[in-house]
Design an enzyme around this catalytic site. Structure first.
Site, mmCIF file in Angstrom:
data_model
loop_
_atom_site.group_PDB
_atom_site.id
_atom_site.type_symbol
_atom_site.label_atom_id
_atom_site.label_comp_id
_atom_site.label_asym_id
_atom_site.label_seq_id
_atom_site.Cartn_x
_atom_site.Cartn_y
_atom_site.Cartn_z
ATOM 1 N N GLU A 138 0.823 -1.206 0.000
ATOM 2 C CA GLU A 138 0.000 0.000 0.000
ATOM 3 C C GLU A 138 0.857 1.256 0.000
ATOM 4 O O GLU A 138 2.016 1.245 0.406
ATOM 5 C CB GLU A 138 -0.932 0.006 1.209
ATOM 6 C CG GLU A 138 -0.175 0.005 2.518
ATOM 7 C CD GLU A 138 -1.071 -0.283 3.707
ATOM 8 O OE1 GLU A 138 -2.161 -0.848 3.518
ATOM 9 O OE2 GLU A 138 -0.670 0.073 4.820
ATOM 10 N N CYS A 198 3.476 8.441 0.901
ATOM 11 C CA CYS A 198 4.150 7.532 1.819
ATOM 12 C C CYS A 198 4.276 6.177 1.123
ATOM 13 O O CYS A 198 3.271 5.583 0.734
ATOM 14 C CB CYS A 198 3.322 7.422 3.096
ATOM 15 S SG CYS A 198 3.982 6.255 4.277
ATOM 16 N N CYS A 237 6.692 -6.863 7.332
ATOM 17 C CA CYS A 237 7.880 -6.324 8.001
ATOM 18 C C CYS A 237 8.342 -7.327 9.047
ATOM 19 O O CYS A 237 7.520 -7.882 9.766
ATOM 20 C CB CYS A 237 7.549 -4.983 8.660
ATOM 21 S SG CYS A 237 8.971 -4.237 9.487
ATOM 22 N N CYS A 270 6.764 -4.483 15.405
ATOM 23 C CA CYS A 270 6.450 -3.478 16.427
ATOM 24 C C CYS A 270 5.023 -3.738 16.931
ATOM 25 O O CYS A 270 4.115 -4.000 16.141
ATOM 26 C CB CYS A 270 6.579 -2.068 15.850
ATOM 27 S SG CYS A 270 8.251 -1.715 15.277
ATOM 28 N N CYS A 281 1.789 -1.913 15.464
ATOM 29 C CA CYS A 281 1.759 -1.695 14.012
ATOM 30 C C CYS A 281 1.044 -2.829 13.282
ATOM 31 O O CYS A 281 1.317 -4.011 13.523
ATOM 32 C CB CYS A 281 3.206 -1.576 13.528
ATOM 33 S SG CYS A 281 3.370 -1.605 11.742
ATOM 34 N N SER A 317 11.704 6.370 14.046
ATOM 35 C CA SER A 317 10.483 6.001 14.778
ATOM 36 C C SER A 317 10.884 5.689 16.210
ATOM 37 O O SER A 317 11.344 4.591 16.500
ATOM 38 C CB SER A 317 9.841 4.757 14.150
ATOM 39 O OG SER A 317 9.550 5.005 12.804
ATOM 40 N N LEU A 318 10.718 6.646 17.075
ATOM 41 C CA LEU A 318 11.249 6.514 18.436
ATOM 42 C C LEU A 318 10.197 5.893 19.365
ATOM 43 O O LEU A 318 10.422 4.853 19.947
ATOM 44 C CB LEU A 318 11.681 7.892 18.939
ATOM 45 C CG LEU A 318 12.669 7.878 20.089
ATOM 46 C CD1 LEU A 318 13.979 7.244 19.672
ATOM 47 C CD2 LEU A 318 12.925 9.294 20.592
ATOM 48 N N CYS A 334 -0.564 2.222 9.510
ATOM 49 C CA CYS A 334 0.405 1.499 8.688
ATOM 50 C C CYS A 334 0.043 0.027 8.476
ATOM 51 O O CYS A 334 -0.094 -0.727 9.419
ATOM 52 C CB CYS A 334 1.726 1.652 9.427
ATOM 53 S SG CYS A 334 3.035 0.618 8.911
HETATM 54 S S1 SF4 Z 1 6.364 0.248 12.639
HETATM 55 FE FE1 SF4 Z 1 7.636 0.102 10.795
HETATM 56 S S2 SF4 Z 1 9.391 -1.142 11.478
HETATM 57 FE FE2 SF4 Z 1 7.797 -1.471 13.018
HETATM 58 S S3 SF4 Z 1 6.685 -3.318 12.313
HETATM 59 FE FE3 SF4 Z 1 5.626 -1.510 11.466
HETATM 60 S S4 SF4 Z 1 6.491 -1.266 9.430
HETATM 61 FE FE4 SF4 Z 1 7.911 -2.555 10.608
#
Ligand code: SF4
Length: 365
Positions: free
Chosen positions: A110, A123, A130, A134, A137, A233-234, A353
């Site tokens: 996407e 974006c 991934c 995280c 996410c 991405s903190l 995301c």
């Molecule tokens: S936030 Fe970014 S690095 Fe973390 S799982 Fe999602 S896509 Fe991957």
């Protein structure tokens, strides 16, 4: 079994299928010159081809009318020009446009267009799924399938141009979609070179931002190879919390990550590191978290983007109240940090995301 005669197979079936042809968008302009040279084709045509593909958005070899006909035939034999098909396009009430894109091998990814005053940011994704998982996410919940090729990264720009509102064009690119860009560094660097090449997309360095969740050894590698904005991405100011939200932190903890950023050349107030910090109720949104964050960022030219969590089914987190969010921001601003509190964009169209691709994948499984 009936064997077709050779005459029935020729000439059409003798042509390589698009699966056998290389995709020309895998080559950054300089690499394309070399590739043409290896075929005995005129290298200087690379800029013209790049101009057609990206500046003019023409992907049919027959339409590249200032290339000689025999050259066009040869190029069509050698190279495919498209890597993705545009599928469902969702429009948010806030103007955000999200597109699902399908690769030639059926993977779904996407890209999201985010309109703001005077700019239109796209974006883009760099991986299918991934591996970093995280905990907040949606992409992390998908697991990891594979890296995207350079052509698949660039074709997100080409395809999403087709979804732009009348009269608008893409002004900024952020590598913040599905995937960790620095785990696909060669293809990301190659795509950035094409984005910034004057005959291709001609984007200024400050208009291209690459984000990382903190793959420390690759950060310096990225900024040495291409001039881009760096975003990190903190999401937490202590290892204890970040280990849970961004598990790669266990490998590259905050001291190591922030130490590597401090050592980067050419950082200044005009060229800061952009820190993304998703505010999650009761997790990382306290006043103490804000004070810790201020301390952590000392000595790093920074701009902090606070983003209230966009809740979804695959994560147990909620956004804080507006009051808590603005108190958090107030502490940062008072300490002299440049800071924005962003609205969540496209929350009515699965804009967290990876959400759209995750839904597609579930629907088709
Ligand atoms: S936030 Fe970014 S690095 Fe973390 S799982 Fe999602 S896509 Fe991957």
């Amino acid at each position: 079994m009936r064997i077709p005669t050779p005459t029935r197979l020729m000439p059409e079936d003798a042509r390589p299928s698009s699966h056998e042809r290389e995709n020309i968008k895998n080559f950054a302009p300089d690499a394309l010159r070399e590739r043409l040279g290896r075929e005995g084709l005129p290298k200087y045509r690379a800029d013209q081809i790049v101009g057609w593909l990206y500046a003019r958005g023409v992907e049919d070899w027959d339409e590249m009318t200032d290339l000689a006909a025999p050259l066009r035939v040869r190029l069509a034999e050698l190279f495919d020009t498209r890597a993705l098909d545009l599928g469902e396009v969702q429009h948010s009430v806030d103007g955000t446009i999200k597109g699902t894109l399908r690769t030639r091998d059926g993977a779904v990814l996407e890209a999201v267009l985010i309109p703001e005053e005077g700019r239109m940011t796209l974006c883009v994704s760099t991986q299918v799924g991934c591996p970093l998982a995280c905990s907040f996410c949606a992409t992390g919940a998908m697991g990891f399938t594979r890296n995207l090729s350079t052509a698949e990264i660039l074709d997100q720009v080409c395809r999403m141009r087709e979804a732009l509102p009348e009269g608008r064009s893409i002004t900024n690119i952020v590598f913040m979609g599905m995937g960790e860009p620095l785990l696909n560094l060669p293809n990301v660097v190659s795509a950035v070179k094409t984005l910034q090449h004057p005959k291709a997309f001609g984007m200024a360095p400050r208009r291209v931002t690459v984000s990382t969740s903190g793959i420390v050894p690759r950060i310096a590698e990225l900024v040495e190879q291409v001039p881009v904005n760096l975003a990190v991405s903190l999401h937490a100011a202590t290892d204890e919390v970040r280990d849970i939200l961004v598990p790669i932190n266990k490998k590259f903890p905050l001291d190591e990550l922030l130490g590597a950023l401090k050592a980067l050349p050419r950082l200044s107030r005009r060229h800061p590191v952009f820190f993304e910090y998703t505010l999650m109720e009761g997790v990382n949104d306290s006043e103490e978290d804000a004070r810790q964050l201020v301390k952590r960022l000392e000595g790093i030219p920074s701009k902090v983007n606070l983003i209230p969590m966009n809740p979804h089914d695959d994560a147990p987190y909620q956004p804080p109240s507006a009051e808590v969010a603005s108190r958090f921001m107030g502490i940062l601003v008072k300490a002299g940090l440049v800071c924005t509190l962003r609205r969540s964009r496209g929350s009515d169209i699965d804009a967290a995301c990876g959400q759209l691709a995750l839904r597609e994948r579930r629907a088709s499984s």
